[in-house]
Every structure is written in C-alpha cells, then in structure tokens.
Design a protein around this motif. Structure first.
Motif, mmCIF file in Angstrom:
data_model
loop_
_atom_site.group_PDB
_atom_site.id
_atom_site.type_symbol
_atom_site.label_atom_id
_atom_site.label_comp_id
_atom_site.label_asym_id
_atom_site.label_seq_id
_atom_site.Cartn_x
_atom_site.Cartn_y
_atom_site.Cartn_z
ATOM 1 N N LEU A 205 0.736 -1.128 0.007
ATOM 2 C CA LEU A 205 -0.103 0.158 -0.016
ATOM 3 C C LEU A 205 0.904 1.201 -0.062
ATOM 4 O O LEU A 205 0.635 2.298 -0.554
ATOM 5 C CB LEU A 205 -0.926 0.006 1.323
ATOM 6 N N GLY A 206 1.912 1.082 0.723
ATOM 7 C CA GLY A 206 2.919 2.360 0.723
ATOM 8 C C GLY A 206 3.561 2.638 -0.403
ATOM 9 O O GLY A 206 3.418 3.718 -1.055
ATOM 10 N N THR A 207 4.362 1.762 -0.785
ATOM 11 C CA THR A 207 5.078 1.744 -2.170
ATOM 12 C C THR A 207 4.424 1.954 -3.623
ATOM 13 O O THR A 207 4.537 2.911 -4.485
ATOM 14 C CB THR A 207 6.117 0.810 -2.370
ATOM 15 N N PHE A 208 3.119 1.464 -3.567
ATOM 16 C CA PHE A 208 2.225 1.641 -4.615
ATOM 17 C C PHE A 208 1.228 2.642 -4.524
ATOM 18 O O PHE A 208 0.749 3.188 -5.755
ATOM 19 C CB PHE A 208 1.751 0.272 -5.178
ATOM 20 N N ALA B 57 -12.989 -0.088 20.550
ATOM 21 C CA ALA B 57 -12.193 0.680 21.428
ATOM 22 C C ALA B 57 -12.363 2.128 21.283
ATOM 23 O O ALA B 57 -11.668 2.686 22.359
ATOM 24 C CB ALA B 57 -10.721 0.154 21.353
ATOM 25 N N GLY B 58 -13.161 2.499 20.559
ATOM 26 C CA GLY B 58 -13.654 4.258 20.881
ATOM 27 C C GLY B 58 -12.918 5.106 19.627
ATOM 28 O O GLY B 58 -12.983 6.163 19.935
ATOM 29 N N LEU B 59 -12.317 4.628 18.489
ATOM 30 C CA LEU B 59 -11.747 5.363 17.663
ATOM 31 C C LEU B 59 -12.385 4.995 16.221
ATOM 32 O O LEU B 59 -11.486 4.548 15.277
ATOM 33 C CB LEU B 59 -10.275 5.366 17.622
ATOM 34 N N PRO B 60 -13.735 4.976 15.940
ATOM 35 C CA PRO B 60 -14.269 4.331 15.025
ATOM 36 C C PRO B 60 -13.984 4.851 13.798
ATOM 37 O O PRO B 60 -14.054 4.191 12.641
ATOM 38 C CB PRO B 60 -15.894 4.733 15.212
ATOM 39 N N GLU B 61 -13.565 6.219 13.565
ATOM 40 C CA GLU B 61 -13.184 6.742 12.389
ATOM 41 C C GLU B 61 -11.732 6.172 12.064
ATOM 42 O O GLU B 61 -11.345 6.570 10.577
ATOM 43 C CB GLU B 61 -13.385 8.207 12.177
ATOM 44 N N TYR B 62 -10.916 5.633 12.638
ATOM 45 C CA TYR B 62 -9.620 5.169 12.059
ATOM 46 C C TYR B 62 -9.675 3.767 11.685
ATOM 47 O O TYR B 62 -9.696 2.950 12.564
ATOM 48 C CB TYR B 62 -8.390 5.391 13.321
ATOM 49 N N GLN B 63 -9.920 3.923 10.259
ATOM 50 C CA GLN B 63 -10.308 2.569 9.525
ATOM 51 C C GLN B 63 -9.192 2.372 8.313
ATOM 52 O O GLN B 63 -9.311 3.450 7.477
ATOM 53 C CB GLN B 63 -11.579 2.106 9.180
ATOM 54 N N ILE B 64 -8.473 1.557 8.208
ATOM 55 C CA ILE B 64 -7.260 1.492 7.005
ATOM 56 C C ILE B 64 -6.970 0.020 6.963
ATOM 57 O O ILE B 64 -6.498 -0.565 7.890
ATOM 58 C CB ILE B 64 -6.206 2.478 7.268
ATOM 59 N N GLU B 65 -6.975 -0.353 5.789
ATOM 60 C CA GLU B 65 -6.463 -1.626 5.390
ATOM 61 C C GLU B 65 -5.391 -1.488 4.534
ATOM 62 O O GLU B 65 -5.115 -0.991 3.541
ATOM 63 C CB GLU B 65 -7.513 -2.404 4.667
ATOM 64 N N ALA B 66 -4.222 -2.404 4.860
ATOM 65 C CA ALA B 66 -2.842 -2.447 4.183
ATOM 66 C C ALA B 66 -2.881 -3.829 3.254
ATOM 67 O O ALA B 66 -3.718 -4.655 3.702
ATOM 68 C CB ALA B 66 -1.676 -2.227 4.859
ATOM 69 N N LEU C 165 -7.008 -2.158 -7.234
ATOM 70 C CA LEU C 165 -6.857 -1.947 -5.753
ATOM 71 C C LEU C 165 -5.870 -0.701 -5.592
ATOM 72 O O LEU C 165 -6.142 0.288 -4.644
ATOM 73 C CB LEU C 165 -6.237 -3.174 -4.874
ATOM 74 N N ILE C 166 -4.749 -0.808 -6.324
ATOM 75 C CA ILE C 166 -3.651 0.147 -6.245
ATOM 76 C C ILE C 166 -4.200 1.402 -6.583
ATOM 77 O O ILE C 166 -4.101 2.629 -5.560
ATOM 78 C CB ILE C 166 -2.521 -0.042 -7.215
#
Ligand code: ASP
Length: 323
Positions: A92-95, A240-249, A305-306
């Motif tokens: 996810l980072g490099t591409f 855990a209380g931070l619902p907006e933090y969602q990210i899939e690598a 996906l990229i």
C-alpha cells in the motif's frame, strides 16, 4: 516453391520463438523486497516466493533493498529489464501512498508498471511497548494528545505503510507531529519496540502478531471492521472508541512494464497456486494475513486496488507533514 519455402521458414521461426518463450523461467528470478528482513513485506515475500519457486521450477531469490520508505527498492525493480527476472513485493505504501509523498518519484505505479497480483491483505494494528503507560486505546489517545512532545513513534520511512497509517491516525487525533524515528523496515523497528526504546507504531499484522501473542508488546486496536482471527482478543478501533480510524494495508507483486505476456501469465499462475497451497495458506492466516480474492490475484484486480487506494490517500498525504 519459393512461396512454400518462405512459408516454412516463417513457420519454423514462429515455433522457435514460441519455444524460446516457453522456456521462461530459465534462471533464478530476483524478488526485490524494499525493506529490511524480518518485516511484513519480507515475511510475505519469503512465504509466497518459496512456493512460487516450486511451480516455476526456478528459485525466487529475495533481495532486500531498503531505503526511502521502500521507494529505493521499487525504483530498482521497476527500472530493471522487463524480462520477468526482476520482480518486486511492494505494498500500500510503495504503490498507493508513495506517489503523493514523493513528488519526484522515479516510477509510476498506475501507468508505468506490470501488476502481477495481490499476495495478502494485512490489517493495521496500533502497537506499543509492553510497559507503555496507556492501558487501552482511549487512554492512548488522551496520552498522545497530552504528551506529543515526548512520545516516540517508529515507522519505515516516508510513504511506508507504518508512516502512512500513523500519519492518518495523527491527523485524526489532531497531533500532526510526534518524535518520529525512521527505520529501514518495521522488522528492525519491532526489535526496538520489544526492547522498549520506542513507544508505539502502526504496523501490518504479519510481523507483530506473534509478539502480541507472546506479550512482548501490546496492541491497542486493529483498524479493520472486524477483529482478526489471528488475534481475537484485540478490539477493533470501532469497539475501542476510535471508529473513524479504519485503514487496510496489503502486499502485492509487480514488475517492470513491457514484460512478455508469457512471463506475466506464469507469475500470475504461480502466485495463485501459492495462495491455494494449504501450507502457505495456514502460514499466512496464522500471522493474520487476509487471503486475496480470485479477482485481486489478477493483474487487473490488483491494479484496481492500487488505484482505489492511491485516489483515497493522495489528498491526505500530499498535505501531511513529512516527518
Ligand atoms: N511494514 C513496513 C511498512 O511500514 C515495511 C516492512 O515491511 O518492513 O511499510
């Protein structure tokens, strides 16, 4: 007669070139891992590459070429001869994140490379040294906000997954800057987390899951919609209380543009076979990897996906502090 001879010569030439091509691969293939050994990219490359070697009948040799958030190794791979003998395990980072992070980037993941396929989805965890003060995610959020001048965060360089995902996290917490320490991969960063020299990092589940299970580090949350079967006790960010933090690598394979179709097809097939192999599947799943769908294992599915993730990340990353 002359016509017949010409026809025969052409037919022979075609057979010869088909034979030459069908010999691929005739020698070992280099798979560049753009980070240090022992991190998620390296682990996935070695598990998948070993099985692909069996199908291809030639060794896939992993070469770690670390630096600049993975862009050094990917540049090396994508500017190599497009002959199928140099490929890369990126992520996810490099591409998807690097183009927005490095304005002068020497490669173009959207239009300038040959995708092979996705090797694995890698959920993101917020992990910390085991005696880090905050006990849960809510306490972590409050602590980081109150102590942004002294909290240390590890990442694998600008544009890496750890940098990208923690940049999103810090943006959401309203603390754009912490003391960041860049490593040549999250394998070495994990060592410093275990020994307590670093407070926390955001990283792909693959290399941290064993340490979380062993209790040598702790995980506050997984930034996915669901808990991971590999770490069922770790709550989701939503729980855990931070619902907006969602990210899939994720991690996946690409190669220089312009490769012979036959080499592409053979690599795609070898990747698919590796991901269907029971031993490979078990090793990947035990580490928390999410197995790619049929579509994601294809060059077109991986390219989509990229692009989707690049479109999503670019505006946020272009504006983020580069530290
Ligand atoms: N997980 C790493 C990253 O943050 C790199 C690695 O695989 O070592 O990009």
């Amino acid at each position: 007669m002359k016509k017949l001879l010409l026809g025969l010569t052409a037919a022979l030439a075609m057979t010869a070139s088909a034979q030459a091509q069908s010999k691929y691969p005739e020698r070992p293939i280099t798979m560049i891992v753009p980070f240090a050994a022992g991190g998620p990219t390296d682990i996935i490359a070695r598990i998948v590459g070993e099985n692909m070697s069996k199908t291809l009948g030639q060794q896939i040799v992993v070469e770690n070429v670390a630096g600049a958030g993975g862009t050094t190794g990917i540049t090396r791979a994508l500017t190599a001869a497009p002959d199928g003998y140099t490929i890369a395990m990126g992520h996810l980072g490099t591409f998807s994140a690097a183009p927005a992070t490095y304005p002068g980037l020497k490669y173009d993941p959207i239009n300038g490379m040959q995708t092979i396929g996705l090797a694995g989805g890698t959920p993101i965890l917020i992990v910390a040294k085991k005696n880090f003060e905050p006990k849960d995610l809510k306490e972590f959020v409050a602590y980081v906000k109150a102590n942004s001048d002294k909290v240390n965060e590890a990442h694998a360089g600008l544009g890496s997954v750890s940098w990208t995902t923690c940049t999103l996290l810090k943006g959401q917490l309203g603390v754009p800057k912490l003391n960041s320490v860049a490593y040549r991969g999250t394998g070495p960063a994990l060592n410093d987390l275990v020994s307590g020299q670093i407070d926390f990092m955001c990283d792909q589940i693959v290399s941290v899951s064993e340490q979380v299970k062993a209790g040598t580090i702790k995980a506050y949350a997984i930034a996915s919609a669901q808990r991971s079967p590999a770490l069922p006790d770790v709550p989701t960010t939503k729980e855990a209380g931070l619902p907006e933090y969602q990210i899939e690598a994720w991690n996946g394979i690409a190669a220089p543009k312009g490769m012979p179709k036959e080499a592409v097809d053979k690599l795609v097939d070898a990747l698919d076979k590796a991901l269907n192999d029971e031993t490979v599947k078990k090793r990947l799943l035990d580490l928390g990897t999410v197995l790619p769908t049929k579509e994601e294992r294809t060059p077109a599915g991986f390219a989509a996906l990229i692009k989707r993730d690049a479109d999503k990340l670019s505006p946020v990353l272009a504006a983020a502090p580069k530290q």
